[in-house]
Motif scaffolding. Structure first.
Motif, PDB file in Angstrom:
ATOM      1  N   ASP A  62     -32.406  33.500  30.790  1.00  0.00           N
ATOM      2  CA  ASP A  62     -31.797  32.544  30.759  1.00  0.00           C
ATOM      3  C   ASP A  62     -32.262  31.870  29.232  1.00  0.00           C
ATOM      4  N   VAL A  63     -31.179  32.363  28.235  1.00  0.00           N
ATOM      5  CA  VAL A  63     -31.606  31.852  26.863  1.00  0.00           C
ATOM      6  C   VAL A  63     -30.471  31.080  26.340  1.00  0.00           C
ATOM      7  N   SER A  64     -29.842  30.439  27.466  1.00  0.00           N
ATOM      8  CA  SER A  64     -28.635  29.529  26.796  1.00  0.00           C
ATOM      9  C   SER A  64     -28.939  28.392  25.864  1.00  0.00           C
ATOM     10  N   ALA A  65     -30.139  27.640  26.402  1.00  0.00           N
ATOM     11  CA  ALA A  65     -30.621  26.578  25.310  1.00  0.00           C
ATOM     12  C   ALA A  65     -31.048  26.997  23.917  1.00  0.00           C
ATOM     13  N   ILE A  66     -31.770  28.309  23.832  1.00  0.00           N
ATOM     14  CA  ILE A  66     -31.861  28.786  22.562  1.00  0.00           C
ATOM     15  C   ILE A  66     -30.770  29.337  21.693  1.00  0.00           C
ATOM     16  N   VAL A  67     -29.833  29.969  22.482  1.00  0.00           N
ATOM     17  CA  VAL A  67     -28.517  30.148  21.873  1.00  0.00           C
ATOM     18  C   VAL A  67     -27.736  28.830  21.477  1.00  0.00           C
ATOM     19  N   ALA A  68     -27.964  27.976  22.199  1.00  0.00           N
ATOM     20  CA  ALA A  68     -27.341  26.788  21.695  1.00  0.00           C
ATOM     21  C   ALA A  68     -27.761  26.178  20.257  1.00  0.00           C
ATOM     22  N   ASP A  69     -29.201  26.262  20.266  1.00  0.00           N
ATOM     23  CA  ASP A  69     -29.903  25.568  19.200  1.00  0.00           C
ATOM     24  C   ASP A  69     -29.294  26.641  17.832  1.00  0.00           C
ATOM     25  N   LEU A  70     -29.459  27.810  18.047  1.00  0.00           N
ATOM     26  CA  LEU A  70     -28.977  28.874  16.977  1.00  0.00           C
ATOM     27  C   LEU A  70     -27.464  28.719  16.551  1.00  0.00           C
ATOM     28  N   GLN A  71     -26.517  28.419  17.373  1.00  0.00           N
ATOM     29  CA  GLN A  71     -25.155  27.916  17.228  1.00  0.00           C
ATOM     30  C   GLN A  71     -25.222  26.711  16.326  1.00  0.00           C
ATOM     31  N   ALA A  72     -25.974  25.782  16.926  1.00  0.00           N
ATOM     32  CA  ALA A  72     -26.127  24.377  16.140  1.00  0.00           C
ATOM     33  C   ALA A  72     -26.568  24.780  14.598  1.00  0.00           C
ATOM     34  N   ILE A  73     -27.431  25.357  14.554  1.00  0.00           N
ATOM     35  CA  ILE A  73     -27.804  25.753  13.067  1.00  0.00           C
ATOM     36  C   ILE A  73     -26.694  26.314  12.237  1.00  0.00           C
ATOM     37  N   VAL A  74     -26.014  27.207  12.865  1.00  0.00           N
ATOM     38  CA  VAL A  74     -24.968  27.949  12.120  1.00  0.00           C
ATOM     39  C   VAL A  74     -24.009  26.712  11.931  1.00  0.00           C
ATOM     40  N   ARG A  75     -23.816  25.912  12.670  1.00  0.00           N
ATOM     41  CA  ARG A  75     -22.701  24.656  12.425  1.00  0.00           C
ATOM     42  C   ARG A  75     -23.029  23.846  11.388  1.00  0.00           C
ATOM     43  N   THR A  79     -29.919  38.280  19.748  1.00  0.00           N
ATOM     44  CA  THR A  79     -30.335  38.846  18.672  1.00  0.00           C
ATOM     45  C   THR A  79     -29.036  38.756  17.630  1.00  0.00           C
ATOM     46  N   HIS A  80     -27.792  38.636  18.441  1.00  0.00           N
ATOM     47  CA  HIS A  80     -26.666  38.445  17.436  1.00  0.00           C
ATOM     48  C   HIS A  80     -26.591  37.332  17.106  1.00  0.00           C
ATOM     49  N   GLN A  81     -27.052  36.359  17.849  1.00  0.00           N
ATOM     50  CA  GLN A  81     -26.965  34.688  17.334  1.00  0.00           C
ATOM     51  C   GLN A  81     -28.259  34.734  16.272  1.00  0.00           C
ATOM     52  N   MET A  82     -29.199  35.194  16.191  1.00  0.00           N
ATOM     53  CA  MET A  82     -30.304  35.325  15.194  1.00  0.00           C
ATOM     54  C   MET A  82     -29.686  35.690  14.021  1.00  0.00           C
ATOM     55  N   GLU A  83     -29.013  37.003  14.166  1.00  0.00           N
ATOM     56  CA  GLU A  83     -28.076  37.638  13.052  1.00  0.00           C
ATOM     57  C   GLU A  83     -27.305  36.574  12.164  1.00  0.00           C
ATOM     58  N   ASN A  84     -26.707  35.835  13.122  1.00  0.00           N
ATOM     59  CA  ASN A  84     -25.574  34.921  12.220  1.00  0.00           C
ATOM     60  C   ASN A  84     -26.536  33.718  11.576  1.00  0.00           C
ATOM     61  N   VAL A  85     -27.572  33.373  11.965  1.00  0.00           N
ATOM     62  CA  VAL A  85     -28.399  32.420  11.241  1.00  0.00           C
ATOM     63  C   VAL A  85     -29.131  33.012  10.034  1.00  0.00           C
ATOM     64  N   LEU A  86     -29.612  34.278  10.044  1.00  0.00           N
ATOM     65  CA  LEU A  86     -30.490  35.129   8.815  1.00  0.00           C
ATOM     66  C   LEU A  86     -29.094  35.420   8.008  1.00  0.00           C
ATOM     67  N   ASP A  87     -27.912  35.591   8.552  1.00  0.00           N
ATOM     68  CA  ASP A  87     -26.857  36.115   7.446  1.00  0.00           C
ATOM     69  C   ASP A  87     -26.545  34.738   6.492  1.00  0.00           C
ATOM     70  N   LEU A  88     -26.709  33.622   7.179  1.00  0.00           N
ATOM     71  CA  LEU A  88     -26.375  32.320   5.972  1.00  0.00           C
ATOM     72  C   LEU A  88     -27.626  32.356   5.152  1.00  0.00           C
ATOM     73  N   VAL A  89     -28.592  32.445   5.597  1.00  0.00           N
ATOM     74  CA  VAL A  89     -29.906  32.492   4.788  1.00  0.00           C
ATOM     75  C   VAL A  89     -29.737  33.499   3.840  1.00  0.00           C
ATOM     76  N   ARG A  90     -29.681  34.662   3.981  1.00  0.00           N
ATOM     77  CA  ARG A  90     -29.627  35.666   3.139  1.00  0.00           C
ATOM     78  C   ARG A  90     -28.598  35.863   2.094  1.00  0.00           C
ATOM     79  N   ASN A  91     -27.270  34.845   2.252  1.00  0.00           N
ATOM     80  CA  ASN A  91     -26.049  34.662   1.418  1.00  0.00           C
ATOM     81  C   ASN A  91     -26.316  33.424   0.812  1.00  0.00           C
ATOM     82  N   ASN A  92     -27.649  32.925   0.792  1.00  0.00           N
ATOM     83  CA  ASN A  92     -27.903  31.528  -0.045  1.00  0.00           C
ATOM     84  C   ASN A  92     -26.828  30.394   0.537  1.00  0.00           C
ATOM     85  N   LYS A  93     -26.639  30.530   2.000  1.00  0.00           N
ATOM     86  CA  LYS A  93     -25.719  29.484   2.503  1.00  0.00           C
ATOM     87  C   LYS A  93     -26.480  28.501   3.598  1.00  0.00           C
TER      88      LYS A  93
END
Length: 698
Positions: A112-125, A64-78
């Motif tokens: 095992d959510v490592s693949a999903i976490v990697a995808d979310l982290q890639a989106i943040v990058r 959920t924290h990794q999802m937060e990181n993605v959503l935080d960028l979206v809500r701040n227009n980034k």
């Protein structure tokens, strides 16, 4: 703290938040530019993360924290929402649901959510995730990438402000640990230990828990109150081994207030929703006087309301959760109260006491109102079932490369909780059937002159003592001749039987068990697969399902269900010295017949009824009633009951009248009795068995 006592609350709240996340994600997919929806999604995800962390479900909290990181960028227009981001977030929600289901079943919520976490982290990058967690390319952003800041709540801000006023020094400190450090959590602990000897840490990012578990990228930041200068603090930390860089910036009133303006909106959100029940299990904010940095749960979204509650102002919840077993106990106690009420009415009549009669009459009115309340307590809107279907239809249409709109009407229609709990799976199957086999592909729809987007209507409405749920689509429809050909091929019907079937009877063949167990030929569009299970479940609930279809236009599955399984309207009948109840929902009509109207065909008694012959069943013989035999009378009362398209007449002695009865189970100590579905306690204390008409028709 023993968290087991909060587990039930956590599961209920988590399911609410997951449902809210799914619904709002669907809404955001339809309106990707609506940042207000993103704010709601972020708050719900943040609350879920805090709850999971508090309860010790680290995998759930981490994802959920990794999802937060993605959503935080979206809500701040980034970051702009795109299809691959939606798909990744929906996969994340599926994983969260699986973990919550595991917790519900007694597990630890591991996955095992490592693949999903990697995808979310890639989106943040700023990268586009590929299969297996790898990433390629870049995701368009509105204005570059963002660093996650530390957000102060109102309490923390006031502590820092007061410290400056009292002459203390407040500073913002950033610490970077060397990349080759093998024990970064230990080095971080040494930094905190050093700082706490000379002052107080008010807030850190990441949280203390994440830092202790090495869940950070070699750097962290914090707000600090001390008497030392920034240069002294910087030198102290740099003296520790494996520290790469330290930045300490002293804050004054002006810079602190500038910081306050950046977090004012978040502070308002927290204050407005401070009383929300959903945050009751989040980690509380640690006061500045403690020697431990405040946990991450105190961030700017702390106290945000639960979007699942459907409120926008942070108003306290006006609802509570009640175990269905408690409602069953309440129902049983109420039925006992009815018995006592009738007894009091009899006593008042015998004693001829005006005061007693007046009191009993008032009690009767109150108990009638109480009965109405008790019945309504068990009623819940069908929306509790319907709300999971939009996401299901979205995923199914995407996998089939079809375009489908799901239109829901009547979601506020109420049914008994026991019916709601059982109807979900049949509706899932009917909806999947509608999308998979009813709605054509985009190319076929265009060729047929239809809009490329198919429509599935899901409707619910009351009619008498029933609730109707209809699933209607504008697809290819069902061709009766193809259904009958398939039934003949499978040996379900003979050629002669098939020739005599009407279109309606042909549609009903889709529910035949043999029709669904073998492979269905393509010209029937796959219909019938598993529909026998759907029919069996609906019938077990005392309901019925009917099919209406027009080839080329579409198909309608109409499901008729009782309002409640606990209180039903019934016709009370008499057989000798015994009384029975027949559910009104199964009764077609009542009447009186003469013995001369009864025919015997192949050893079975038959009765002419509206142009056809139907079986006549003697209840007195089936139940071995010793003091009544209808064959000795010239005229016999009958009750004609229906199951689907089949009718049967039940011979009875007398009609007592119509009553609302409370169904009681016969108990596990009694064997299953054919033809009896339960029992009820009458007003005079007698027990009346409830007849199951379906058993006689079978």
């Amino acid at each position: 703290m023993d968290m087991n006592q909060y587990l039930s609350m956590f599961i209920d709240e988590s399911n609410d938040h997951l449902q809210s996340l799914n619904e709002n994600m669907m809404g955001l997919e339809a309106n990707p530019e609506d940042l207000s929806i993103v704010q709601v999604i972020f708050r719900s995800a943040h609350t879920l993360k805090g709850m999971a962390a508090t309860m010790g479900f680290e995998d759930l909290a981490s994802l959920t924290h990794q999802m937060e990181n993605v959503l935080d960028l979206v809500r701040n227009n980034k970051l702009r929402m795109q299809d691959f981001i939606f798909d990744t977030l929906f996969k994340s929600l599926d994983a969260l649901e699986s973990m919550v289901q595991d917790i519900t079943g007694g597990g630890e919520g591991k996955a095992d959510v490592s693949a999903i976490v990697a995808d979310l982290q890639a989106i943040v990058r700023g990268e586009v995730p590929a299969a297996g967690g790898a990433s390629t390319g870049s995701a368009p952003a509105a204005s570059g990438q963002a660093e996650t800041p530390i957000h102060l709540d109102e309490f923390q801000f006031s502590v820092l402000e007061q410290s400056i006023q009292e002459g203390h020094k407040v500073m913002f400190v950033e610490v970077a640990i060397r990349e080759d450090c093998q024990l970064k959590a230990v080095r971080s602990y040494m930094v905190f230990d050093l700082l706490e000897r000379s002052g107080e840490v008010v807030k850190s990012f990441p949280s203390v828990q994440d830092i202790e578990q090495a869940k950070f990228d070699h750097s962290f930041s914090l707000y600090y109150i001390t008497q030392k200068d920034a240069s002294e603090i910087q030198a102290m930390i740099l003296n520790l081994s494996e520290i790469d860089k330290v930045t300490a910036i002293a804050l004054d009133q002006e810079s602190l207030h500038q910081l306050g303006q950046d977090t004012a909106a978040a502070t308002a959100e927290a204050a407005a929703a401070a009383s929300e029940v959903a945050v009751a299990v989040e980690t509380p904010v640690a006061p500045a006087a403690t020697s431990t940095p405040a946990p991450r749960a105190a961030a700017k979204e702390e106290g945000a309301k639960s979007p699942a509650a459907g409120r926008t102002g942070g108003t306290p919840s006006r609802t509570i959760r009640v175990d269905i077993e408690r409602l069953d106990v309440l129902m049983n106690l109420f039925s006992e109260l009815l018995i006592d009420r009738v007894r009091l009415e009899q006593l008042a009549s015998e004693m001829q006491s005006g005061d007693l009669t007046e009191t009993v009459e008032h009690m009767s009115r109150v108990s009638a109102d109480l009965q109405n309340i008790v019945m309504k307590l068990r009623m819940v809107p069908v929306d509790t079932v319907f709300n999971r279907f939009p996401r299901m239809i979205r995923d199914l249409a995407k996998s089939l490369d079809k375009k489908v709109d799901l239109v829901i009407t009547g979601a506020e229609t109420e049914m008994d909780r026991t019916v709601i709990d059982e109807i979900g799976d049949p509706l899932v199957h009917l909806l999947r059937n509608a999308v998979d086999h009813g709605i054509e592909s985009v190319a076929d729809r265009i060729a047929a002159g239809k809009p490329e987007t198919g429509t599935v209507n899901l409707r619910a409405f009351h009619s008498g003592n029933h609730v109707f749920i209809e699933i209607e689509e504008d697809g290819r429809g069902i061709i009766p001749e193809n259904v009958l050909k398939s039934a003949v091929k499978k040996g379900i019907l003979t050629q002669e039987e098939a020739a005599s079937k009407t279109d309606e009877e042909a549609y009903q063949m889709l529910f035949a068990p043999g029709f669904s167990t073998a492979e269905v030929i393509s010209d029937v569009s796959g219909r019938g697969v598993g529909l026998d299970v759907v029919k069996a479940k609906i019938t077990a609930l005392g309901g019925n399902v009917t099919i209406y279809s027009t080839p080329g236009k579409g198909t309608n599955f109409s499901v008729q269900l009782p309002l409640t399984l606990s209180i039903i309207a019934a016709m009370m009948i008499k057989l000798g010295s015994e009384k029975y109840a027949i559910p009104l929902s199964s009764i077609v009509e009542t009447g009186i017949i003469k013995q001369t109207q009864i025919r015997t065909i192949h050893g079975n008694k038959m009765l002419e009824f509206r142009g056809s012959h139907i079986p006549l069943v003697s209840l007195s013989r089936i139940f071995s009633i010793p003091d009544y035999d209808e064959s000795t009378e010239e005229e016999t009362e009958i009750v004609v009951v229906r199951k689907g398209e089949r009718l049967v007449a039940l011979a009875v002695q007398d009609f007592i009248g119509q009553n609302e009865i409370v169904i009681k189970n016969l108990g596990k100590y009694l064997p299953e009795i054919q033809g009896i579905s339960g029992a009820t306690i009458l007003g005079d204390g007698q027990v009346a068995l409830i007849i199951d008409p379906n058993a006689f028709i079978k």
